[in-house]
Scaffold this motif. Structure first.
Motif, PDB file in Angstrom:
ATOM      1  N   VAL A 178     -23.419   4.318 -60.873  1.00 32.26           N
ATOM      2  CA  VAL A 178     -23.847   5.334 -59.917  1.00 32.26           C
ATOM      3  C   VAL A 178     -22.612   5.936 -59.245  1.00 32.26           C
ATOM      4  CG1 VAL A 178     -25.272   5.797 -57.896  1.00 32.26           C
ATOM      5  CG2 VAL A 178     -25.988   4.068 -59.559  1.00 32.26           C
ATOM      6  N   THR A 179     -22.588   7.253 -59.135  1.00 36.22           N
ATOM      7  CA  THR A 179     -21.452   7.911 -58.486  1.00 36.22           C
ATOM      8  C   THR A 179     -21.423   7.566 -56.998  1.00 36.22           C
ATOM      9  OG1 THR A 179     -22.813   9.881 -58.160  1.00 36.22           O
ATOM     10  CG2 THR A 179     -21.441   9.806 -60.129  1.00 36.22           C
ATOM     11  N   ILE A 180     -20.227   7.398 -56.493  1.00 33.54           N
ATOM     12  CA  ILE A 180     -20.053   7.011 -55.094  1.00 33.54           C
ATOM     13  C   ILE A 180     -19.102   7.993 -54.414  1.00 33.54           C
ATOM     14  CG2 ILE A 180     -20.527   4.568 -55.506  1.00 33.54           C
ATOM     15  CD1 ILE A 180     -17.551   4.065 -55.651  1.00 33.54           C
ATOM     16  N   ASP A 181     -18.970   7.831 -53.104  1.00 34.33           N
ATOM     17  CA  ASP A 181     -18.094   8.700 -52.319  1.00 34.33           C
ATOM     18  C   ASP A 181     -16.631   8.390 -52.628  1.00 34.33           C
ATOM     19  OD1 ASP A 181     -18.040  10.674 -49.937  1.00 34.33           O
ATOM     20  OD2 ASP A 181     -16.618   9.093 -49.376  1.00 34.33           O
ATOM     21  N   LEU A 182     -15.756   9.366 -52.427  1.00 31.48           N
ATOM     22  CA  LEU A 182     -14.336   9.203 -52.753  1.00 31.48           C
ATOM     23  C   LEU A 182     -13.690   8.094 -51.923  1.00 31.48           C
ATOM     24  CD1 LEU A 182     -11.788  10.134 -54.195  1.00 31.48           C
ATOM     25  CD2 LEU A 182     -11.495  11.906 -52.439  1.00 31.48           C
ATOM     26  N   VAL A 183     -14.009   8.023 -50.647  1.00 29.98           N
ATOM     27  CA  VAL A 183     -13.416   6.978 -49.795  1.00 29.98           C
ATOM     28  C   VAL A 183     -13.838   5.598 -50.273  1.00 29.98           C
ATOM     29  CG1 VAL A 183     -13.264   6.106 -47.447  1.00 29.98           C
ATOM     30  CG2 VAL A 183     -13.317   8.582 -47.849  1.00 29.98           C
ATOM     31  N   GLU A 184     -15.125   5.434 -50.635  1.00 29.09           N
ATOM     32  CA  GLU A 184     -15.599   4.142 -51.129  1.00 29.09           C
ATOM     33  C   GLU A 184     -14.959   3.801 -52.472  1.00 29.09           C
ATOM     34  OE1 GLU A 184     -17.815   0.604 -51.152  1.00 29.09           O
ATOM     35  OE2 GLU A 184     -17.303   2.043 -49.567  1.00 29.09           O
ATOM     36  N   ALA A 185     -14.759   4.815 -53.331  1.00 30.22           N
ATOM     37  CA  ALA A 185     -14.123   4.568 -54.625  1.00 30.22           C
ATOM     38  C   ALA A 185     -12.676   4.106 -54.444  1.00 30.22           C
ATOM     39  CB  ALA A 185     -14.173   5.833 -55.470  1.00 30.22           C
ATOM     40  N   ILE A 186     -11.952   4.720 -53.491  1.00 36.35           N
ATOM     41  CA  ILE A 186     -10.567   4.289 -53.237  1.00 36.35           C
ATOM     42  C   ILE A 186     -10.543   2.843 -52.761  1.00 36.35           C
ATOM     43  CG2 ILE A 186      -8.556   4.697 -51.767  1.00 36.35           C
ATOM     44  CD1 ILE A 186      -9.262   7.686 -51.833  1.00 36.35           C
ATOM     45  N   TYR A 374     -17.754  22.799 -65.491  1.00 37.41           N
ATOM     46  CA  TYR A 374     -16.301  22.641 -65.652  1.00 37.41           C
ATOM     47  C   TYR A 374     -15.892  21.178 -65.494  1.00 37.41           C
ATOM     48  CZ  TYR A 374     -11.288  23.265 -64.765  1.00 37.41           C
ATOM     49  OH  TYR A 374      -9.923  23.180 -64.809  1.00 37.41           O
ATOM     50  N   VAL A 375     -16.199  20.572 -64.356  1.00 30.25           N
ATOM     51  CA  VAL A 375     -15.911  19.151 -64.132  1.00 30.25           C
ATOM     52  C   VAL A 375     -17.194  18.368 -64.393  1.00 30.25           C
ATOM     53  CG1 VAL A 375     -15.137  17.429 -62.481  1.00 30.25           C
ATOM     54  CG2 VAL A 375     -14.142  19.736 -62.439  1.00 30.25           C
ATOM     55  N   LYS A 376     -17.230  17.665 -65.506  1.00 29.95           N
ATOM     56  CA  LYS A 376     -18.425  16.874 -65.841  1.00 29.95           C
ATOM     57  C   LYS A 376     -18.471  15.587 -65.029  1.00 29.95           C
ATOM     58  CE  LYS A 376     -19.226  18.512 -70.553  1.00 29.95           C
ATOM     59  NZ  LYS A 376     -19.359  18.098 -71.973  1.00 29.95           N
ATOM     60  N   ASN A 377     -17.403  14.827 -65.056  1.00 35.30           N
ATOM     61  CA  ASN A 377     -17.345  13.609 -64.237  1.00 35.30           C
ATOM     62  C   ASN A 377     -15.892  13.298 -63.899  1.00 35.30           C
ATOM     63  OD1 ASN A 377     -16.285  11.855 -66.498  1.00 35.30           O
ATOM     64  ND2 ASN A 377     -18.296  12.354 -67.347  1.00 35.30           N
ATOM     65  N   PHE A 378     -15.723  12.642 -62.773  1.00 35.98           N
ATOM     66  CA  PHE A 378     -14.406  12.298 -62.235  1.00 35.98           C
ATOM     67  C   PHE A 378     -14.409  10.792 -61.965  1.00 35.98           C
ATOM     68  CE2 PHE A 378     -11.076  11.723 -59.203  1.00 35.98           C
ATOM     69  CZ  PHE A 378     -10.157  12.753 -59.393  1.00 35.98           C
ATOM     70  N   THR A 379     -13.511  10.072 -62.647  1.00 39.29           N
ATOM     71  CA  THR A 379     -13.471   8.607 -62.534  1.00 39.29           C
ATOM     72  C   THR A 379     -12.125   8.204 -61.957  1.00 39.29           C
ATOM     73  OG1 THR A 379     -14.922   8.411 -64.449  1.00 39.29           O
ATOM     74  CG2 THR A 379     -13.745   6.435 -63.768  1.00 39.29           C
ATOM     75  N   LEU A 380     -12.178   7.289 -61.005  1.00 41.63           N
ATOM     76  CA  LEU A 380     -10.968   6.778 -60.363  1.00 41.63           C
ATOM     77  C   LEU A 380     -10.818   5.310 -60.718  1.00 41.63           C
ATOM     78  CD1 LEU A 380      -8.973   8.248 -58.446  1.00 41.63           C
ATOM     79  CD2 LEU A 380     -10.058   7.018 -56.558  1.00 41.63           C
ATOM     80  N   SER A 381      -9.589   4.907 -61.085  1.00 45.05           N
ATOM     81  CA  SER A 381      -9.359   3.507 -61.476  1.00 45.05           C
ATOM     82  C   SER A 381      -7.903   3.163 -61.234  1.00 45.05           C
ATOM     83  CB  SER A 381      -9.710   3.290 -62.953  1.00 45.05           C
ATOM     84  OG  SER A 381      -8.805   3.977 -63.790  1.00 45.05           O
ATOM     85  N   SER A 382      -7.591   1.869 -61.338  1.00 48.46           N
ATOM     86  CA  SER A 382      -6.204   1.410 -61.305  1.00 48.46           C
ATOM     87  C   SER A 382      -5.720   1.232 -62.746  1.00 48.46           C
ATOM     88  CB  SER A 382      -6.094   0.107 -60.517  1.00 48.46           C
ATOM     89  OG  SER A 382      -6.903  -0.895 -61.120  1.00 48.46           O
ATOM     90  N   THR A 383      -4.475   0.809 -62.912  1.00 49.37           N
ATOM     91  CA  THR A 383      -3.896   0.702 -64.255  1.00 49.37           C
ATOM     92  C   THR A 383      -4.686  -0.239 -65.141  1.00 49.37           C
ATOM     93  OG1 THR A 383      -1.710   1.123 -63.312  1.00 49.37           O
ATOM     94  CG2 THR A 383      -1.785   0.189 -65.526  1.00 49.37           C
ATOM     95  N   MET A 384      -5.100  -1.370 -64.651  1.00 53.26           N
ATOM     96  CA  MET A 384      -5.831  -2.363 -65.438  1.00 53.26           C
ATOM     97  C   MET A 384      -7.118  -2.797 -64.745  1.00 53.26           C
ATOM     98  SD  MET A 384      -2.659  -4.710 -66.825  1.00 53.26           S
ATOM     99  CE  MET A 384      -3.666  -5.497 -68.071  1.00 53.26           C
ATOM    100  N   GLY A 385      -7.681  -1.910 -63.967  1.00 51.36           N
ATOM    101  CA  GLY A 385      -8.918  -2.231 -63.256  1.00 51.36           C
ATOM    102  C   GLY A 385     -10.094  -1.400 -63.756  1.00 51.36           C
ATOM    103  N   GLY A 387     -13.278   1.351 -63.696  1.00 50.22           N
ATOM    104  CA  GLY A 387     -13.390   2.710 -63.199  1.00 50.22           C
ATOM    105  C   GLY A 387     -14.604   2.900 -62.320  1.00 50.22           C
ATOM    106  N   PHE A 388     -14.504   3.832 -61.379  1.00 53.15           N
ATOM    107  CA  PHE A 388     -15.583   4.112 -60.434  1.00 53.15           C
ATOM    108  C   PHE A 388     -15.803   5.626 -60.394  1.00 53.15           C
ATOM    109  CE2 PHE A 388     -13.458   0.249 -59.041  1.00 53.15           C
ATOM    110  CZ  PHE A 388     -14.520  -0.633 -58.937  1.00 53.15           C
ATOM    111  N   PRO A 389     -16.984   6.101 -60.812  1.00 55.81           N
ATOM    112  CA  PRO A 389     -17.252   7.554 -60.783  1.00 55.81           C
ATOM    113  C   PRO A 389     -17.392   8.058 -59.350  1.00 55.81           C
ATOM    114  CG  PRO A 389     -19.203   6.340 -61.482  1.00 55.81           C
ATOM    115  CD  PRO A 389     -18.099   5.335 -61.399  1.00 55.81           C
TER     116      PRO A 389
END
Length: 407
Positions: A178-186, A374-385, A387-389
């Motif tokens: 489930v997609t989450i807020d940017l602050v929560e993803a960080i 244009y932007v289908k999905n945006f995923t944030l992750s660390s180098t070896m962690g 991902g969080f949409p």
């Protein structure tokens, strides 16, 4: 003498014929007259079935089950005078309610032709051959099993376990996150980075463009407000005054033709992360384009790495300038900081990147909204962690916040 013998023979023969005629003649006085005898025509006897049918019809026609012949005054005696006897076939023909016998027709039997018998013989022979083959296979299987058991018994081997035949198991689809807020993803990215080194916070953006089309190519460059958090080695292709200016700005490698020759003969070993060149060196860099191009180090005027203002270009590269470009699958991968950065710093870097991504949106993309299509999905992750949409609304808020700070 011969004549006498012939005469005697004729006389004897005539006497025998005369005596025979007297015996069989009806007019002879000594024999009784023979009279012709005539016999009446014998009628056919009724069968048992006809007798049973006649009796049933008689019982149905009689109003009572009592015998009418026992009482002579009973009018039924005169009404049914023939009830006491059975009907013949000739009489039954004139009775009104006589049951009709339906003729039965049987199919004509046809003797099998020689061709049919040949096919039957062939089918029988094939069936026998199949049965013999199956029986032979069973005997061979029993023989092999017996030999295996005998060898195991002689050599003391243990019987192997029967392993079931492998079957195809369908892979279970993982439920979509489930997609989450940017602050929560960080916060989650920072919490899940548990390696021995400081991991990089990466952004992976799936875009709705076709990378095979030239008018839908997405690429760009930007300088992050708080840098990438890692040391960047910059190489500058310049001569004379431009080379001195680059060294004064903090360039790590500065050179001209000798630097190009060193890269060409170095076997692919490079000791820098960014390349900046003056316009006069672009034709000379064609010698090492096959080495720098696949690594994304080839200077490009659209990205600002080909410029006469070498000092500002080196400072921008040192302060955290990044380049981004879609790959073959229309995804952009870029690093936006380290996990030891604060959440607000990472949010500002992400906002700056989203703003640059919107600026690089191709004009040939037929969509009215900024993000839709244009932007289908945006995923944030660390180098070896993991991902969080991230939700598009929170990304839009971060990009707007970055614009206000720049103004």
């Amino acid at each position: 003498m011969a004549h006498l013998r012939l005469l005697r023979h004729h006389s004897l023969h005539c006497n025998y014929n005369l005596s025979l005629l007297r015996l069989i003649s009806p007019f002879s006085s000594s024999s009784a007259p023979i009279e012709p005898v005539g016999y009446p025509v014998k009628s056919k006897d009724p069968s048992e079935e006809e007798i049973t049918q006649n009796q049933e019809q008689t019982q149905e026609l009689s109003p009572s089950s009592s015998d009418p012949s026992a009482n002579p005054d009973d009018p039924r005696v005169q009404q049914w005078p023939e009830a006491s006897r059975t009907w013949t076939r000739e009489e039954a023909r004139f009775v009104k309610d006589t049951p009709v016998i339906t003729p039965v027709a049987y199919a004509a039997k046809v003797a099998p032709l020689p061709e049919d018998r040949k096919e039957e013989r062939e089918e029988a022979s094939e069936e026998r051959e199949r049965e013999e083959a199956q029986e032979q296979l069973k005997r061979e299987a029993r023989r092999i099993e017996y030999d295996v058991r005998a060898r195991r018994h002689i050599f003391g081997l243990q019987e192997e376990e029967k392993i079931p035949y492998p079957t195809l198991i369908r892979a279970e689809k993982k439920p979509q996150k489930v997609t989450i807020d940017l602050v929560e993803a960080i916060r989650l990215v920072k919490a899940n980075s548990k390696r021995n080194f400081i991991e990089t916070v990466e952004a992976h953006v799936n875009l709705g463009v076709d990378p095979k089309r030239g008018d839908q190519m997405v690429r760009g460059a930007l300088t992050l407000p708080h840098g990438t958090g890692k040391t960047v080695r910059v190489a500058v292709f310049a001569e004379d005054a431009a080379a001195e200016e680059a060294r004064a700005a903090g360039a790590d490698v500065v050179g001209g033709d000798e630097l190009i020759e060193e890269i060409r003969t170095g076997g692919g070993k490079l000791n820098f992360d960014k390349c900046i060149a003056t316009p006069m060196f672009m034709p000379r860099l064609s010698k090492v384009a096959r080495i720098l191009g696949p690594r994304g180090l080839m200077p490009n005027p659209k990205l600002g790495s080909v410029t006469s203002d070498v000092s500002n270009a080196v400072k921008a590269a040192k302060s955290g300038r990044i380049d981004f470009k879609i790959d073959k699958t229309a995804i952009v991968h870029v690093g936006l900081g380290k996990v030891n950065f604060s959440a607000e710093v990472l949010r500002e870097n992400i906002g700056a990147f989203v703003n640059a991504l919107l600026v690089a949106k191709p004009a040939g993309l037929k969509k009215t909204s900024k993000y839709a299509g244009y932007v289908k999905n945006f995923t944030l992750s660390s180098t070896m962690g993991p991902g969080f949409p991230v939700t598009i609304q929170s990304l839009n808020a971060a990009a707007d916040h970055y614009k206000l700070q720049v103004k």
